[in-house]
Every structure is written in structure tokens, then in C-alpha cells.
Write a protein that holds these residues in place. Structure first.
Motif, PDB file in Angstrom:
ATOM      1  N   ILE A  14      -4.815   0.370   1.838  1.00 14.54           N
ATOM      2  CA  ILE A  14      -4.035   1.132   0.853  1.00 14.54           C
ATOM      3  C   ILE A  14      -2.600   0.623   0.840  1.00 14.54           C
ATOM      4  CG2 ILE A  14      -3.123   3.409   0.242  1.00 14.54           C
ATOM      5  CD1 ILE A  14      -5.629   4.649   1.370  1.00 14.54           C
ATOM      6  N   ARG A  15      -2.163   0.206  -0.341  1.00 17.84           N
ATOM      7  CA  ARG A  15      -0.767  -0.195  -0.527  1.00 17.84           C
ATOM      8  C   ARG A  15      -0.104   0.777  -1.481  1.00 17.84           C
ATOM      9  NH1 ARG A  15       0.245  -4.540  -3.255  1.00 17.84           N
ATOM     10  NH2 ARG A  15      -1.826  -4.796  -4.172  1.00 17.84           N
ATOM     11  N   THR A  16       1.112   1.146  -1.190  1.00 18.55           N
ATOM     12  CA  THR A  16       1.841   2.059  -2.061  1.00 18.55           C
ATOM     13  C   THR A  16       3.076   1.359  -2.627  1.00 18.55           C
ATOM     14  OG1 THR A  16       3.061   2.950  -0.158  1.00 18.55           O
ATOM     15  CG2 THR A  16       1.072   4.112  -0.840  1.00 18.55           C
ATOM     16  N   LEU A  17       3.392   1.711  -3.861  1.00 17.09           N
ATOM     17  CA  LEU A  17       4.534   1.137  -4.557  1.00 17.09           C
ATOM     18  C   LEU A  17       5.453   2.259  -5.016  1.00 17.09           C
ATOM     19  CD1 LEU A  17       2.627  -1.388  -6.896  1.00 17.09           C
ATOM     20  CD2 LEU A  17       3.578  -1.854  -4.640  1.00 17.09           C
ATOM     21  N   GLU A  18       6.730   1.942  -5.124  1.00 18.56           N
ATOM     22  CA  GLU A  18       7.680   2.880  -5.693  1.00 18.56           C
ATOM     23  C   GLU A  18       8.496   2.170  -6.754  1.00 18.56           C
ATOM     24  OE1 GLU A  18      10.521   4.373  -2.946  1.00 18.56           O
ATOM     25  OE2 GLU A  18      10.911   2.435  -2.004  1.00 18.56           O
ATOM     26  N   LYS A  19       8.863   2.925  -7.776  1.00 17.32           N
ATOM     27  CA  LYS A  19       9.625   2.341  -8.878  1.00 17.32           C
ATOM     28  C   LYS A  19      11.114   2.462  -8.587  1.00 17.32           C
ATOM     29  CE  LYS A  19       6.101   3.209 -12.380  1.00 17.32           C
ATOM     30  NZ  LYS A  19       5.756   3.908 -13.632  1.00 17.32           N
ATOM     31  N   VAL A  20      11.796   1.317  -8.670  1.00 18.91           N
ATOM     32  CA  VAL A  20      13.243   1.299  -8.452  1.00 18.91           C
ATOM     33  C   VAL A  20      13.899   0.642  -9.649  1.00 18.91           C
ATOM     34  CG1 VAL A  20      13.056   1.242  -5.955  1.00 18.91           C
ATOM     35  CG2 VAL A  20      13.097  -0.897  -7.206  1.00 18.91           C
ATOM     36  N   ARG A  21      15.109   1.053  -9.931  1.00 19.42           N
ATOM     37  CA  ARG A  21      15.834   0.476 -11.054  1.00 19.42           C
ATOM     38  C   ARG A  21      16.374  -0.889 -10.659  1.00 19.42           C
ATOM     39  NH1 ARG A  21      17.290   2.799 -15.619  1.00 19.42           N
ATOM     40  NH2 ARG A  21      16.687   4.832 -14.806  1.00 19.42           N
TER      41      ARG A  21
ATOM     42  N   SER B   1       8.438  -2.079  -9.857  1.00 21.44           N
ATOM     43  CA  SER B   1       7.630  -1.539  -8.762  1.00 21.44           C
ATOM     44  C   SER B   1       7.791  -2.429  -7.543  1.00 21.44           C
ATOM     45  CB  SER B   1       6.152  -1.470  -9.170  1.00 21.44           C
ATOM     46  OG  SER B   1       5.968  -0.513 -10.187  1.00 21.44           O
ATOM     47  N   GLN B   2       8.187  -1.825  -6.447  1.00 21.68           N
ATOM     48  CA  GLN B   2       8.369  -2.574  -5.212  1.00 21.68           C
ATOM     49  C   GLN B   2       7.471  -2.009  -4.121  1.00 21.68           C
ATOM     50  OE1 GLN B   2      12.446  -2.835  -4.007  1.00 21.68           O
ATOM     51  NE2 GLN B   2      13.072  -4.032  -5.781  1.00 21.68           N
ATOM     52  N   PRO B   3       6.998  -2.875  -3.199  1.00 22.99           N
ATOM     53  CA  PRO B   3       6.152  -2.392  -2.105  1.00 22.99           C
ATOM     54  C   PRO B   3       6.867  -1.319  -1.292  1.00 22.99           C
ATOM     55  CG  PRO B   3       6.129  -4.784  -2.205  1.00 22.99           C
ATOM     56  CD  PRO B   3       7.201  -4.328  -3.146  1.00 22.99           C
ATOM     57  N   ARG B   4       6.103  -0.291  -0.933  1.00 21.78           N
ATOM     58  CA  ARG B   4       6.685   0.812  -0.178  1.00 21.78           C
ATOM     59  C   ARG B   4       6.073   0.939   1.217  1.00 21.78           C
ATOM     60  NH1 ARG B   4       5.516   6.029   0.779  1.00 21.78           N
ATOM     61  NH2 ARG B   4       7.266   7.452   1.043  1.00 21.78           N
ATOM     62  N   GLY B   5       4.774   0.720   1.324  1.00 18.73           N
ATOM     63  CA  GLY B   5       4.119   0.849   2.621  1.00 18.73           C
ATOM     64  C   GLY B   5       2.672   0.404   2.567  1.00 18.73           C
ATOM     65  N   VAL B   6       2.089   0.262   3.737  1.00 21.57           N
ATOM     66  CA  VAL B   6       0.699  -0.158   3.867  1.00 21.57           C
ATOM     67  C   VAL B   6      -0.005   0.807   4.814  1.00 21.57           C
ATOM     68  CG1 VAL B   6      -0.887  -1.988   4.585  1.00 21.57           C
ATOM     69  CG2 VAL B   6       1.279  -2.578   3.488  1.00 21.57           C
ATOM     70  N   GLY B   7      -1.218   1.179   4.472  1.00 29.06           N
ATOM     71  CA  GLY B   7      -2.005   2.067   5.317  1.00 29.06           C
ATOM     72  C   GLY B   7      -3.478   1.755   5.170  1.00 29.06           C
ATOM     73  N   SER B   8      -4.290   2.667   5.658  1.00 31.39           N
ATOM     74  CA  SER B   8      -5.742   2.489   5.616  1.00 31.39           C
ATOM     75  C   SER B   8      -6.377   3.755   5.065  1.00 31.39           C
ATOM     76  CB  SER B   8      -6.278   2.193   7.018  1.00 31.39           C
ATOM     77  OG  SER B   8      -5.614   1.094   7.601  1.00 31.39           O
ATOM     78  N   GLY B   9      -7.658   3.669   4.793  1.00 27.77           N
ATOM     79  CA  GLY B   9      -8.427   4.808   4.323  1.00 27.77           C
ATOM     80  C   GLY B   9      -9.895   4.478   4.427  1.00 27.77           C
ATOM     81  N   PHE B  10     -10.740   5.408   4.003  1.00 22.93           N
ATOM     82  CA  PHE B  10     -12.177   5.130   4.025  1.00 22.93           C
ATOM     83  C   PHE B  10     -12.868   5.897   2.911  1.00 22.93           C
ATOM     84  CE2 PHE B  10     -11.073   8.358   7.126  1.00 22.93           C
ATOM     85  CZ  PHE B  10     -11.947   9.402   6.852  1.00 22.93           C
TER      86      PHE B  10
END
Length: 497
Positions: A58-65, A115-124
Motif C-alpha cells: 500500500i502506497r499513499t499519496l498526498e496533494k501538495v501545491r 501528488s507526492q509520496p506520503r508513506g508505504v505500508g502493507s495490507g491483505f
């Protein structure tokens, strides 16, 4: 075997033949023992093949100006000051020295968001139709959630719901036929049992680590008894599954204990039975509803339990009741010890919010309560958990009565409460502490406290206080139930002989 050409006597030959026979007989036994040792070691290869395809990145992105290219993001006023006072030319366009100033701010084109990378995680994968479980902190604050499967397919996920109290979240991707995990029975989990984790530590997809269960029912939060393991868990593993040797998911890797930020041999997983209860509500309602009874509690110590006649250190001690809350309506009092709810034992205070929280609001429950040496059953209607209210401080007591009694053996001087004080404190009686010294001071009492009970004897007025003090055993510590502000608690005073 190749024979040895050794010249020796007949008896010597017999000895060597006997030794050789004994050695040849022991060889199969040694080989069998070695095979048994090898068989006893865990083999995780089949588990990885079985569960691995169900684990996702799981990768998350956040929008920055985007930063405007006007001298490294400085506004017009800052640039103007630098030009006027320091003679520093600030370019408006990269590699274009001394370019003219940009147009006034109101005439600019809006800066687009990136959109810039915010974090990395896992899931199932929870279900074959695309529901995926992970940690709430993995997706918290993300503008976009991207899920990558082991076959490298990537999907934009929709957040179905997240519960910060348990750190459980559910997201959904548009896919079918996905390999869902098998959910295990946490009650069968044993300390010392082998377990395995799959996740993306530091962004390294499909990493497998293994270890054993170090402890169960580890309290690190209000609503969760965590599973403690020594499985290597690092940033990026969060949200991934903890798997038993039957290939079943029995937990969600959530936290680590660390002084360095990396793994130090202690990691915690959310038990799957708790996570499933939360996920079902998230999928149905998008949020989690919990029960509440409106009490503030603290642990029951061994010394306190013996002092009040409870014997065993168990239950949850009430030190404050919210006015108008279910506990107030049910007749619970500060100083009560809740031992059971609907027949379920409360071994430690942390069990109460967990059991009440898992009870559906509106349910009529039965509490087993210990009060002043006796046990009683009380009915209560569970309400829905609301945002915690900030307790208001009691105002200063204006009318100060004269001190009329003292309990020198306890180091106390107390007075009657006025009607105004009783109304303000919302109590039916008690005596106010005017001064403390010696033993009472050591026990933590101070001026302004209101004593509600002495040695399991309720105190509503001075006469009852003096009668209770007269009955205490000077050789034993006496429990004193007192009110301070909106909190009610016990103090143990050792009388002066």
C-alpha cells in the motif's frame, strides 16, 4: 565398510568386533535422531506460497501545491526587500538573471497541485471482491491510496472506513477473484507458537520474517489486548498479516517497541477477532459504534483489595462518574469496584472499557459490583460512546464552616459540608478535610478533599465519620474513600498508635 588390517590377539579381535557391531547399530539411531531434529524445525515455504499472494503493498499519496518558480518560493515582498536593501538580484525564471518581477499576486494563474509520496505500508485481501484490511495509521491523512498486488497489478483504492482507536482500516479496490486470507481462531494461539509475517518493510515488497509469540493479552491501549511477538517488524510492515503455522491470519502487525526507530525484538499485532469486529462495522456503516457507561476508572492494587475486604486484586475501581451518564442513572457510586459485566470477569481495569466498548449501545447489561464489603448486581443500559468531555473544575467554596472534630490518629481535621457545597459537588454527603498532617499527608490527602467513607463505612456527616474512625483497627491500614474535584479515589492511612 573397508576392514582394518590390525594384528592382535583373539580376545582383542572379539573386542573390536563387538565395538564395530555396537557402532553399526547406533548409526541408524543417530541418523534417525538427526532426521527428527530436522523435522522439528518449522518450514515456512508452503505458508509463503499459500498466503503470499493475498498480501498487498500500500502506497499513499498526498496533494501538495507546487512551489512557484520565483526565487525559490519567496514571495514578492521578500524579493523586493532583498533587492532594495542588499542589492541581491532574484530571478523569476530559472537560469534567467535579473528577469522582471512577476505580475501582481491577484493576476497570477493558480498553482496546480501535485501528488507526492506520503508513506508505504502493507495490507491483505479480506474478501475475493476487493476488500483489503490494513492499519488506520497507514491510510490516515492520505489523499490517494494505491494498492499493488503480487502480480504487479496496481489499483486506486477507496477508503471504506478507519478506526483510530483500534488502528484498523478497510479499503476497497475494483477487482474480483482475489486470493482472500483464512482468518484464524485467536483463542487457540499459544505463547511460544511459531508465527510468520509478510509485508513491505522499508518498501521491500513481499518480505517474509518469522518468530514466536512472546505474550498474549498485552495491554498497550484501551480497546486492544495485543499479541506480542519477536517477529522482525519494521516501517512498511504495518498493516500486514501475522500468520500461524496453519496458514491462518491471527493478527495485523501494528506497532513495535523501539528506541532507535527500527526493530528491537518486540512487536505487537492486533488480534484478528478484534479486527474482524471492527472491519464488519466499517464495511456496514463506515464507522465503529461503541458502548459507554460514563465512568473513570483505575486499577485495584493488592494492598487496596485487602484493605477493603475484596481479597483479590481484580476489577475496575470507579473514581469518577459522569453526571447523567448510564452509570449515574444505574446508581453506581465512586469507590465501587466493577467485577463483572454480563457474567464476564474483569480481571484488570483495562478489561472494562474493552467489554463495554464491544457492547451494542442500547443493550441492558448486568454489572457485578463490590461496594463497602458486599457484592451486588446492578442493571445498566449501555449508551453510545461520545467524544470525551473536558471535566469542569469546581468553583471555590465561599462559605467556610468552623472545624468541629478531628481524628488525631489519622492526622486529619475535618468539618461538615454545607448544603451549598453538597449541591456544587453533586454528592449527598461527606466531610471536608480542613487540614492534614502526619499519616494523612503521607497517604496523599490534602485540604479541600471530601471524605466519603472510612474503612467500608459510608460517611455523610460528622457523626458517622467519628463513629467510623472509632471502629478502625490501629494495627492495620485503613482505606479512606475521598473526593477531589470530580475524581474519587482511595487512600490508605496507617494510624498512629
Amino acid at each position: 565398510m573397508k576392514s582394518l588390517n590390525v594384528k592382535t590377539s583373539g580376545s582383542g579381535v572379539s573386542f573390536f568386533l563387538a565395538l564395530a557391531c555396537a557402532f553399526s547399530l547406533q548409526m541408524p539411531l543417530m541418523a534417525s535422531a538427526q532426521q527428527g531434529m530436522v523435522k522439528g524445525l518449522p518450514d515456512f515455504t508452503e505458508l509463503v506460497e499459500q498466503v503470499g499472494p493475498s498480501v498487498v503493498n500500500i502506497r499513499t499519496l498526498e496533494k501538495v501545491r507546487a512551489q512557484p518558480q520565483n526565487g525559490g518560493g519567496m514571495d514578492d515582498e521578500t524579493q523586493d526587500l532583498l533587492r532594495r536593501f542588499f542589492g541581491i538580484p532574484i530571478p523569476n525564471v530559472p537560469n534567467t538573471p535579473n528577469a522582471p518581477r512577476q505580475a501582481p499576486r491577484q493576476g497570477r494563474t493558480p498553482v496546480p497541485e501535485e501528488s507526492q509520496p506520503r508513506g508505504v505500508g502493507s495490507g491483505f485481501v479480506l474478501t475475493s471482491d476487493g476488500f483489503i484490511m490494513t492499519n488506520a495509521h497507514v491510510v490516515d491523512g492520505a489523499d490517494e491510496v494505491l494498492v499493488t498486488l503480487t502480480d504487479k497489478r496496481e489499483f486506486k483504492a477507496k477508503l471504506i472506513g478507519a478506526d483510530k482507536r483500534t488502528d484498523v482500516a478497510v479499503v476497497k479496490i475494483q477487482a474480483t477473484g482475489l486470493p482472500a486470507v483464512k482468518v484464524g481462531d485467536v483463542s487457540r494461539l499459544k505463547v511460544g507458537e511459531w508465527v510468520m509475517a509478510i509485508g513491505s518493510p522499508f518498501g521491500l515488497d513481499n518480505s517474509v520474517t518469522a518468530g514466536i509469540v512472546s505474550a498474549k493479552q498485552r495491554d498497550t491501549g484501551d480497546y486492544l489486548p495485543f499479541i506480542q511477538t519477536d517477529v522482525a517488524i519494521n516501517p512498511g510492515n504495518s498493516g500486514g498479516p501475522l500468520i500461524n503455522m496453519r496458514g491462518e491470519v491471527i493478527g495485523i502487525n501494528s506497532q513495535i517497541y523501539s528506541r532507535s526507530g527500527g526493530f528491537m525484538g518486540i512487536s505487537f499485532a492486533i488480534p484478528m477477532d478484534e479486527a474482524m469486529r471492527v472491519s464488519e462495522q466499517l464495511r456496514s456503516n463506515g464507522r465503529v459504534t461503541r458502548g459507554r457507561i460514563g465512568v473513570q476508572i483505575e486499577p485495584v492494587t493488592k494492598e487496596l483489595a485487602e484493605s477493603i475486604g475484596l481479597g483479590k486484586a481484580q476489577g475496575a475501581l470507579i473514581n469518577r462518574i459522569e453526571p447523567g451518564a448510564p452509570a449515574d442513572k444505574a446508581g453506581l457510586e465512586a469507590g465501587d469496584v466493577i467485577l463483572k459485566i454480563d457474567g464476564k470477569q474483569i480481571e484488570k481495569s483495562a478489561d472494562l472499557p474493552r467489554l463495554v466498548g464491544n457492547t451494542k449501545p442500547g443493550t441492558k447489561s448486568t454489572l457485578t459490583v463490590f461496594r463497602r464489603g458486599a457484592t451486588k448486581e446492578m442493571s445498566i443500559v449501555i449508551a453510545e460512546l461520545e467524544p470525551e468531555k473536558v471535566a469542569k473544575r469546581s468553583s471555590e467554596i465561599e462559605e467556610k464552616p468552623k472545624a468541629s472534630a478531628s481524628a488525631q490518629g489519622l492526622g486529619l481535621v475535618v468539618t461538615e459540608l454545607t448544603d451549598a457545597q453538597k449541591t456544587e459537588l453533586k454528592i449527598k454527603g461527606g466531610v471536608r478535610v480542613e487540614s492534614v498532617q502526619d499519616q494523612a499527608a503521607k497517604a496523599g490527602l490534602r485540604e479541600g478533599d471530601v471524605i466519603l467513607a472510612v474503612g467500608n463505612h459510608e460517611v455523610t456527616q460528622m457523626k458517622e465519620f467519628e463513629a467510623a474512625v472509632a471502629k478502625i483497627d490501629k494495627n492495620l491500614a485503613v482505606s479512606v474513600l475521598f473526593r477531589r474535584g470530580e475524581l474519587t479515589r482511595f487512600a490508605l492511612i496507617r494510624p498512629i498508635r
